[in-house]
Design a protein around this motif. Structure first.
Motif, PDB file in Angstrom:
ATOM      1  N   ALA A   1      -7.233  59.160  47.374  1.00  0.00           N
ATOM      2  CA  ALA A   1      -6.648  57.948  47.576  1.00  0.00           C
ATOM      3  C   ALA A   1      -7.563  57.189  47.848  1.00  0.00           C
ATOM      4  O   ALA A   1      -7.666  55.430  47.433  1.00  0.00           O
ATOM      5  CB  ALA A   1      -4.971  57.851  48.658  1.00  0.00           C
ATOM      6  N   VAL A   2      -8.763  57.107  48.782  1.00  0.00           N
ATOM      7  CA  VAL A   2     -10.236  56.358  49.151  1.00  0.00           C
ATOM      8  C   VAL A   2     -11.103  57.281  48.459  1.00  0.00           C
ATOM      9  O   VAL A   2     -11.446  57.839  49.819  1.00  0.00           O
ATOM     10  CB  VAL A   2     -10.003  55.532  50.416  1.00  0.00           C
ATOM     11  CG1 VAL A   2     -10.451  55.221  51.024  1.00  0.00           C
ATOM     12  CG2 VAL A   2      -8.517  55.091  50.603  1.00  0.00           C
ATOM     13  N   ARG A   3     -11.814  56.558  48.112  1.00  0.00           N
ATOM     14  CA  ARG A   3     -13.419  56.749  48.302  1.00  0.00           C
ATOM     15  C   ARG A   3     -14.535  56.016  47.932  1.00  0.00           C
ATOM     16  O   ARG A   3     -14.399  55.086  47.717  1.00  0.00           O
ATOM     17  CB  ARG A   3     -13.261  57.588  46.576  1.00  0.00           C
ATOM     18  CG  ARG A   3     -11.903  58.153  45.970  1.00  0.00           C
ATOM     19  CD  ARG A   3     -12.349  58.576  44.197  1.00  0.00           C
ATOM     20  NE  ARG A   3     -11.148  59.719  44.350  1.00  0.00           N
ATOM     21  CZ  ARG A   3     -11.459  60.399  42.524  1.00  0.00           C
ATOM     22  NH1 ARG A   3     -11.842  59.758  41.499  1.00  0.00           N
ATOM     23  NH2 ARG A   3      -9.812  60.906  42.743  1.00  0.00           N
ATOM     24  N   GLU A   4     -15.889  56.763  48.124  1.00  0.00           N
ATOM     25  CA  GLU A   4     -16.590  55.998  48.186  1.00  0.00           C
ATOM     26  C   GLU A   4     -17.058  54.620  47.418  1.00  0.00           C
ATOM     27  O   GLU A   4     -17.078  55.718  45.714  1.00  0.00           O
ATOM     28  CB  GLU A   4     -17.972  56.313  48.656  1.00  0.00           C
ATOM     29  CG  GLU A   4     -17.890  57.207  49.893  1.00  0.00           C
ATOM     30  CD  GLU A   4     -17.027  59.052  49.230  1.00  0.00           C
ATOM     31  OE1 GLU A   4     -16.736  58.531  49.072  1.00  0.00           O
ATOM     32  OE2 GLU A   4     -17.470  59.196  50.670  1.00  0.00           O
ATOM     33  N   VAL A   5     -17.726  54.134  46.830  1.00  0.00           N
ATOM     34  CA  VAL A   5     -18.121  53.058  46.089  1.00  0.00           C
ATOM     35  C   VAL A   5     -18.521  54.329  45.320  1.00  0.00           C
ATOM     36  O   VAL A   5     -19.085  53.872  43.921  1.00  0.00           O
ATOM     37  CB  VAL A   5     -18.664  51.543  46.125  1.00  0.00           C
ATOM     38  CG1 VAL A   5     -18.884  51.061  45.491  1.00  0.00           C
ATOM     39  CG2 VAL A   5     -17.106  50.664  46.975  1.00  0.00           C
TER      40      VAL A   5
ATOM     41  N   THR B   1      -4.209  54.772  40.847  1.00  0.00           N
ATOM     42  CA  THR B   1      -3.113  56.170  41.135  1.00  0.00           C
ATOM     43  C   THR B   1      -2.250  56.176  42.238  1.00  0.00           C
ATOM     44  O   THR B   1      -1.126  56.657  41.899  1.00  0.00           O
ATOM     45  CB  THR B   1      -3.650  58.145  40.874  1.00  0.00           C
ATOM     46  OG1 THR B   1      -4.178  57.729  39.440  1.00  0.00           O
ATOM     47  CG2 THR B   1      -2.638  58.645  40.578  1.00  0.00           C
ATOM     48  N   SER B   2      -2.671  56.267  43.108  1.00  0.00           N
ATOM     49  CA  SER B   2      -2.490  56.349  45.049  1.00  0.00           C
ATOM     50  C   SER B   2      -1.440  54.694  44.846  1.00  0.00           C
ATOM     51  O   SER B   2      -0.433  54.785  44.955  1.00  0.00           O
ATOM     52  CB  SER B   2      -3.025  56.095  46.211  1.00  0.00           C
ATOM     53  OG  SER B   2      -3.980  57.067  45.719  1.00  0.00           O
ATOM     54  N   VAL B   3      -1.966  53.373  44.570  1.00  0.00           N
ATOM     55  CA  VAL B   3      -0.798  52.640  44.077  1.00  0.00           C
ATOM     56  C   VAL B   3       0.775  52.842  43.236  1.00  0.00           C
ATOM     57  O   VAL B   3       1.599  51.669  43.941  1.00  0.00           O
ATOM     58  CB  VAL B   3      -1.894  51.525  43.597  1.00  0.00           C
ATOM     59  CG1 VAL B   3      -0.818  50.195  43.569  1.00  0.00           C
ATOM     60  CG2 VAL B   3      -2.876  50.910  44.289  1.00  0.00           C
TER      61      VAL B   3
END
Length: 403
Positions: A93-97, A111-113
């Motif tokens: 849900a949270v990834r590196e740029v 997708t998480s939102v």
């Protein structure tokens, strides 16, 4: 390679498709995960994820650093924030740029939102809105000339499966407690519109692909099962609401349970703020329950009997007067007055409520007998005496009328 190994061994493409599906599922429900294998059991953990996703939406394409994420979630404990961030990163849900070592900035998954928005909608109506969206989408797909029979079969099978599971849940609610049925009442909203849309979709699939008649038969049976289950659930819900059709009123079984288990103080608190003409004697809760259960039920009016063919002689001359009762009331009046022309009613009543009630009944009978020379005269006031007995007094007098 043998034929058996061809049937059991999975290809690289199958593995990649399966991993892609699982990756989408992980991102959708990352906000609801306590860790990589369990669902949250604390609403605050969902709030942390929702706060982070909202901050990422405001940050734009640059994303957020760890320090910025911690500042946004500063009202939550540090260990809670670190745990949520670790779970969100682990599920994608949270990834590196940029995927490189010592990355300092992160971005959130779309997708998480969307998954969290889907969960919020499910909380409101239990899936009703999602079923409407699914039926509308399938209707558009059927009208698309590029859609194949295989895709139509998959869509119809999915809808049939959803309607069957929905029917089972509604049947379970109908046979369960009325409290649970009332909590799940939003699942019964818009039933007729859903049935109409589903029947239209079934007809469109069958007209375009007649070879899918067996699939359409299963879909039609599932739709009818859902319609029957929803109508039975709605009928029980309507019966529990009574003639007022007010679902906020408690059902009768709740009141019976309350009278069986409540203390005297709790039962008395129900009547706080009500004003009665007179104090009523105390009744045990069990006696109240028995009286409610054994009370008469509403019955339809019976037709009047046929009138006789003989002429009606009219009213009898016997008025039914009782000399003995009249004499007893006259003696009672003389005992109360003791030679006086009038006396206050409150001076006659005894401290015992049962005796005072009988005295009031006799005085009312005196007033209603035209042949007796006595009458009751009441005023419009009401005096309240908390320390006296009776505690309420309406000034009145018993007067002699033959003088």
């Amino acid at each position: 390679m043998s034929p058996a190994s061809d049937n059991t061994a999975a290809s690289l493409d199958d593995v990649l498709v399966g991993e892609a599906v699982l990756g989408v599922y992980r991102q959708m429900f990352a906000a609801l995960a306590r860790d990589s294998g369990a669902v949250v059991d604390d609403p605050e953990l969902v709030d942390v994820a929702e706060t982070l996703l909202a901050a990422f939406a405001d940050a734009g394409e640059d994303g957020l650093s760890r320090e910025q994420m911690r500042y946004v979630c500063r009202r939550y404990p540090a260990e809670v924030f670190e745990n949520r961030l670790r779970v969100l990163k682990g599920l994608g849900a949270v990834r590196e740029v940029f995927p490189k070592p010592n990355q300092l900035r992160y971005r959130a998954s779309f997708t998480s939102v969307v998954g969290l928005m889907f969960v919020r909608r499910m909380m409101l109506d239990g899936g009703q809105s999602e079923m409407h969206r699914l039926l509308a989408l399938e209707q558009l797909n059927v009208a698309d000339p590029r859609m194949t029979p295989e895709q139509a079969r998959d869509g119809a099978d999915g809808l049939a499966r959803a309607f069957r599971l929905w029917s089972v849940e509604l049947v379970t609610l109908t046979n369960g407690t009325i409290e649970e049925l009332r909590e799940q009442a939003p699942k019964l909203w818009g039933t007729e519109e859903i049935l109409l849309r589903a029947e239209r979709l079934h007809g469109a699939i069958l007209r375009r692909w007649p070879q899918l008649d067996r699939t359409c038969t299963d879909l039609r049976a599932a739709i009818y099962a859902y319609g029957d289950a929803s109508r039975r659930a709605a009928a029980r819900l309507s019966d529990s609401a009574g003639t007022t059709r007010n679902l906020t009123l408690l059902p009768p079984e709740n009141w019976r349970t309350f009278t069986r288990t409540a203390s005297r103080e709790d039962l008395a608190a129900v009547l706080d703020g009500f004003v009665f003409d007179a104090a009523a004697p105390w009744h045990e809760p069990s006696a109240v329950v028995t009286a409610v259960e054994d009370g008469p039920r509403a019955t339809p009016p019976r037709p009047a009997p046929p009138r006789p063919s003989v002429p009606d002689p009219g009213l009898s001359g016997d008025t039914g007067s009782d000399t003995a009762a009249t004499g007893r009331l006259g003696e009672l009046a003389e005992q109360v007055l003791r030679g006086r022309d009038a006396i206050a009613v409150e001076d006659v009543l005894a401290e015992d409520w049962a005796a005072a009630r009988r005295m009031l009944a006799d005085l009312a009978s005196l007033h209603l007998h035209p042949e007796l020379p006595y009458r009751l005269v009441w005023s419009d006031g009401l005096a309240v005496r908390p320390e006296g007995c009776p505690t309420w007094v309406t000034p009145g007098r018993l007067e002699r009328t033959d003088r």
